[in-house]
Design a protein around this motif. Structure first.
Motif: not given
Lengths: 371, 359
Positions: B14-27, B29-34, B180-185
Motif C-alpha cells: 500500500r505504501d509503495r503504491l501511495l508513494a508512486a501515486v504521490a510522485v505521479g501527482v507531483f510530476l 504539478f511540475l508539468w503544470y508549473a513548467d 524543473l525536471w533536472w532539479s526535481w528529478g
C-alpha cells in the motif's frame, strides 16, 4: 446589505488608492543592502534616491524605483533580477555593486532582454558577450594600465613591487594588468606578493618587498588591508611611495592607517573636486544637504547609473526595453556626476579617471587622466 | 509518528503504491508549473529542489550518523566547479580566462550536462573517500574543526589555481541547463536513495554509531566504514547539487562557497530536526521559499498617508525570530527524529475523524 456595500466601497478605495497618478515607469534596483558588502549597496542607494528626487519623471510619467536586496549573495542576486523582471515588470535594472553578483543577475536580464546598468562592477568579463549589460565605471584592466603609466611618468619608477589580495577579482585583475603595462614601459617587477582577505600580518610579504628594493609599491587592494600594510611597511622601514587603486578610497583608510598612509597615491573613479558640470554640482549640493555627509564614490556612481538610465529612456522615447538598450549603447559624452561618460556598444564605459592622494589626513584631488 | 511501525506485507505494498501515486501527482504539478508559472516562480522551485538535495544529504552525515561535520560548502564547491568546467564551451573558456589561460586538456573539453553532473558527483565522492581517512581519526568537536578547515582549503585552492578555476574572477557564461525536471528529478532520486539507505541495515548501523560509537563497535559495527559510507554518499549528492546550482545561476566564484553556505544548511537541518529526512525536506522548502516570500516586508507601501519605507534585511529578522520560536518550543526541530509515513497519515486522519464524530 448596507454593510456589504460599505465593504465593497472600502475595498475599492484600498485598491484604487495608488492608481491616481499616471502609470509609472518601473525601474528595478538590486543592491547588496545587507550581507558582507552592505556598505556599498547602502551608499549607492542613497545616491540613487537623491538622483531620483532630482529627476522624478521621464516621458511625462513618474519613475518608480523598485529596490530588491541581494544579501551580497549570488543566488539571491539571480532571484532578485528574476523578481524585478517577472513580478515588478521593470523596464530597466540598476545593479549590482559586486562583479560576481552582477554576473549572476545579468544572465536572466540578458535572456529576457531587459537592459541593466551596473554602477561599479569593474570585472572585465561582466559585459563580455552580453548585449543588454552596461556599466558606468571603467574596468579593472584600464585602472591597472593607468596606474602603470602613472608609476612610469609621474613617479619615475623603474622597478615596482606588487602586493595584492588573491581572493578578490578586483585586486587580481588590477595587479595583472599593471604588470603587463609596466613591463611595456620598460619597468621591472622585482617582487610579487599575495595575501588573502582577512589576513592581518603582512610581515612575510613586506620583508620580501623590502629585500627587493623597489622604487614603488603597487597595492591594488581594499582599504582595511591597505591601511594595515601601510602601517606595517612604515614600521619596517619601507618608505617608498605606495600606489593603490580605488579600493582604498574610504575614510577608514585614514582612520586605521593614520600617519602611515600619508602620501599614498591612488587611481579612482571620483573625487568631489572633479565635479565640473551642472548636474554634478546640483547633485552634490542636494546630497550633502539631504544626508549631511560628504559625497562618496559609490553614491556618485549609483546616481550616474540612474541618470544615464533615465536619460536613455528619454532618448528612446518609449519604455520598450530594446529601444532603451539601443539608447544606452549610443550614450555619448553624458554629463554625469563622475564626469563625461560614453557607453560603447560592448557595454563598457569610456570616462576619465582621477588620481587622488592622501594629504594631511584627507583625500586630495591630484589630477584627471582622460581616456 | 511512531518510529517503528509493525509493517505487514499489505502495508508495504500500500505504501509503495501511495508513494508512486504521490510522485505521479507531483510530476503533473511540475508539468503544470513548467508551462504556466513565471520564470521567477520556477527559479524559486529550482532553488527549493537544490536546497532539499543539499539538506537531505547533509542530514545523512550530521543527523543520521551524528558526525558533526562542517564540510558541505567544500563539497558543493567541488561539484559546482567540476560540472561547470566540464560543460563550459571552449570559446567561453578562451574568452573569460583573462589572467591565465586554462590548462590544455580542460580548455577543450566540453561534455553534456548529465555527464557533467555525474562527474561532479563522482569527483566529490572520491574526494570524500580520500578525506574520510584523516577526518574520521577524530570525533566530535575536533571533527567539526577538521572539516571546517577543509572548506577553507577548497576556497583557497579555487582562488589560487587560476589556470583551472579562473581564480577569484570565477566562471561565467554557463548554459542554464538546470530546469524543473533536472532539479526535481534528482531531488526525488536523492530522497529515495537516502530513505532506502537509512532504512537498510547500513542505516541502522549509522544510527547506532550516532547513539554510541563505542557501543556500536562493541556490537561488531565497523564504525569507520559506516561513517565513510555516509560521508561519501552525502558527498555524491552534494556534488550533484553543486552542479545543478552552478547551472542555475550560470556563474560561480569562490565567494559563493564560504562557510555561510554550510551555516545556512546547518540551520535548515537543525530546524527540520537533526536526523529526520522529512524535517530536512520541510525546512529546506520553508527557508528557501520563505526568504523569497518575505521580501514583501522589505517593500515600501503606503496606505492612506501612512508610509512604510521598507527596511532591507527585515525578512532576515523575521526568519531569525522563527528560528528562535522553533528552538524554544520544539527544541528538537520541527520533526524531531520522526519521519513521515503513510501509516501516520492514516492514523492522524482516523483520529481527526473520530474527534469530529464525537463532537
Amino acid at each position: 446589505m448596507k454593510r456589504r456595500v460599505l465593504l465593497v466601497v472600502m475595498a475599492l478605495l484600498v485598491f484604487c488608492a495608488p492608481a491616481w497618478a499616471s502609470e509609472p515607469v518601473n525601474l528595478g534596483v538590486y543592491l547588496p543592502m545587507t550581507g558582507n558588502v552592505a556598505a556599498y549597496g547602502q551608499m549607492a542607494w542613497s545616491g540613487i534616491t537623491i538622483a531620483h528626487k532630482m529627476e522624478r519623471e521621464v516621458l511625462g510619467r513618474p519613475v518608480d524605483l523598485k529596490l530588491v536586496d541581494t544579501k551580497s549573495d549570488k543566488v539571491e542576486s539571480a532571484n532578485a533580477v528574476s523578481r524585478l523582471i517577472e513580478r515588478e515588470k521593470v523596464v530597466a535594472i540598476i545593479g549590482e555593486m559586486i562583479s560576481g553578483n552582477t554576473m549572476a543577475g545579468s544572465d536572466h536580464a540578458e535572456r529576457r532582454k531587459i537592459p541593466m546598468v551596473s554602477p561599479t562592477a569593474t570585472n572585465p568579463i561582466v559585459t563580455q558577450n552580453k548585449k543588454y549589460i552596461f556599466r558606468v565605471c571603467f574596468i579593472d584592466p584600464d585602472q591597472g594600465r593607468i596606474a602603470a603609466k602613472l608609476a612610469d611618468q609621474e613617479l619615475k619608477a623603474k622597478t615596482a613591487a606588487l602586493i595584492y589580495d588573491i581572493s578578490q577579482d578586483y585586486c587580481v585583475a588590477l595587479a595583472k594588468f599593471f604588470k603587463n603595462e609596466f613591463a611595456k614601459t620598460g619597468g621591472k617587477i622585482v617582487a610579487e606578493t599575495k595575501f588573502k582577505t582577512g589576513d592581518r600580518d603582512f610581515t612575510p610579504q613586506l620583508s620580501a618587498i623590502l629585500a627587493a628594493k623597489p622604487d614603488i609599491v603597487y597595492a591594488p587592494i581594499y582599504y582595511t588591508e591597505g591601511a594595515l600594510i601601510a602601517r606595517q611597511a612604515r614600521e619596517m622601514g619601507l618608505d617608498v611611495p605606495i600606489l593603490a587603486g580605488d579600493g582604498v578610497q574610504a575614510p577608514e583608510l585614514i582612520k586605521i592607517g593614520g600617519k602611515s598612509v600619508e602620501g599614498v597615491y591612488f587611481t579612482a573613479h571620483f573625487h568631489k573636486e572633479m565635479i565640473a558640470n551642472e548636474r554634478g554640482k546640483k547633485f552634490l549640493e542636494a546630497y550633502e544637504k539631504e544626508t549631511g555627509k560628504s559625497l562618496d564614490a559609490f553614491a556618485a556612481m549609483g546616481a550616474d547609473a540612474y541618470f544615464i538610465t533615465v536619460d536613455a529612456i528619454r532618448r528612446a522615447g518609449s519604455t520598450d526595453s530594446t529601444k532603451i538598450r539601443d539608447a544606452l549603447a549610443s550614450t555619448k559624452d553624458f554629463e554625469g556626476v563622475t564626469g563625461k561618460i560614453t557607453l560603447k556598444d560592448d557595454g563598457n564605459a569610456i570616462k576619465a579617471m582621477v588620481v587622488n592622494r592622501v594629504k594631511d589626513g584627507e583625500f586630495v584631488y591630484v589630477t584627471t587622466i582622460n581616456p | 509518528m511512531e518510529t517503528t511501525i509493525p509493517s505487514t506485507k499489505a502495508h508495504v505494498t500500500r505504501d509503495r503504491l501511495l508513494a508512486a501515486v504521490a510522485v505521479g501527482v507531483f510530476l503533473v504539478f511540475l508539468w503544470y508549473a513548467d508551462n504556466h508559472f513565471s520564470a521567477y516562480s520556477i527559479r524559486i522551485l529550482n532553488n527549493i529542489a537544490i536546497f532539499i538535495i543539499l539538506a537531505a544529504s547533509y542530514n545523512l552525515i550530521n543527523g543520521v550518523t551524528g558526525q558533526f561535520s562542517l564540510e558541505p560548502n567544500a563539497f558543493v564547491a567541488v561539484g559546482a566547479y567540476t560540472s561547470a568546467i566540464l560543460t563550459l564551451s571552449p570559446q567561453e573558456k578562451l574568452a573569460s580566462f583573462i589572467i591565465e589561460p586554462m590548462v590544455w586538456p580542460l580548455s577543450v573539453i566540453s561534455v553534456s550536462f548529465p555527464v557533467s553532473l555525474l562527474a561532479a558527483g563522482l569527483v566529490t565522492a572520491v574526494m570524500a573517500l580520500l578525506m574520510a581517512v584523516p577526518v574520521f581519526r577524530v570525533r566530535g568537536d575536533y571533527l567539526a574543526i577538521v572539516t571546517l578547515g577543509f572548506g577553507e582549503v577548497i576556497q583557497v585552492v579555487a582562488n589560487n589555481i587560476v589556470s583551472v578555476t579562473n581564480g577569484p574572477l570565477g566562471l561565467k557564461g554557463l548554459t542554464p541547463h538546470t530546469n524543473l525536471w533536472w532539479s526535481w528529478g534528482i531531488c526525488i532520486v536523492t530522497i529515495f536513495c537516502i530513505v532506502r539507505l537509512v532504512n537498510s541495515s547500513y542505516g541502522r548501523a549509522m544510527k547506532a554509531v550516532r547513539e554510541d560509537e563505542t557501543a556500536a563497535q562493541a556490537m561488531g559495527i565497523d564504525a569507520f566504514r559506516i561513517k565513510t559510507l555516509a560521508f561519501t554518499f552525502s558527498a555524491f549528492f552534494e556534488g550533484v547539487a553543486g552542479g545543478l546550482l552552478a547551472h542555475l545561476i550560470t556563474t560561480i566564484s569562490p565567494t559563493l562557497f564560504t562557510f555561510l553556505l554550510t551555516f545556512h544548511l546547518l540551520i535548515i537541518i537543525v530546524v527540520g530536526g537533526l536526523g529526520s529526512t522529512t524535517g530536512a525536506v520541510i525546512a529546506a522548502a520553508v527557508f528557501t521559499f520563505g526568504s523569497e516570500f518575505l521580501r514583501v516586508v522589505e517593500e515600501p507601501f503606503s496606505l492612506y498617508g501612512f508610509d512604510y519605507a521598507g527596511i532591507p534585511g527585515m525578512r532576515m529578522v523575521i526568519l531569525s525570530m522563527m528560528l528562535v520560536v522553533v528552538m524554544l518550543f520544539a527544541r528538537r526541530g520541527i520533526m524531531g527524529r520522526s519521519e513521515f509515513s503513510w501509516q501516520w497519515l492514516f492514523e492522524t486522519a482516523a483520529r481527526v475523524r473520530r474527534r469530529i464524530r464525537s463532537d
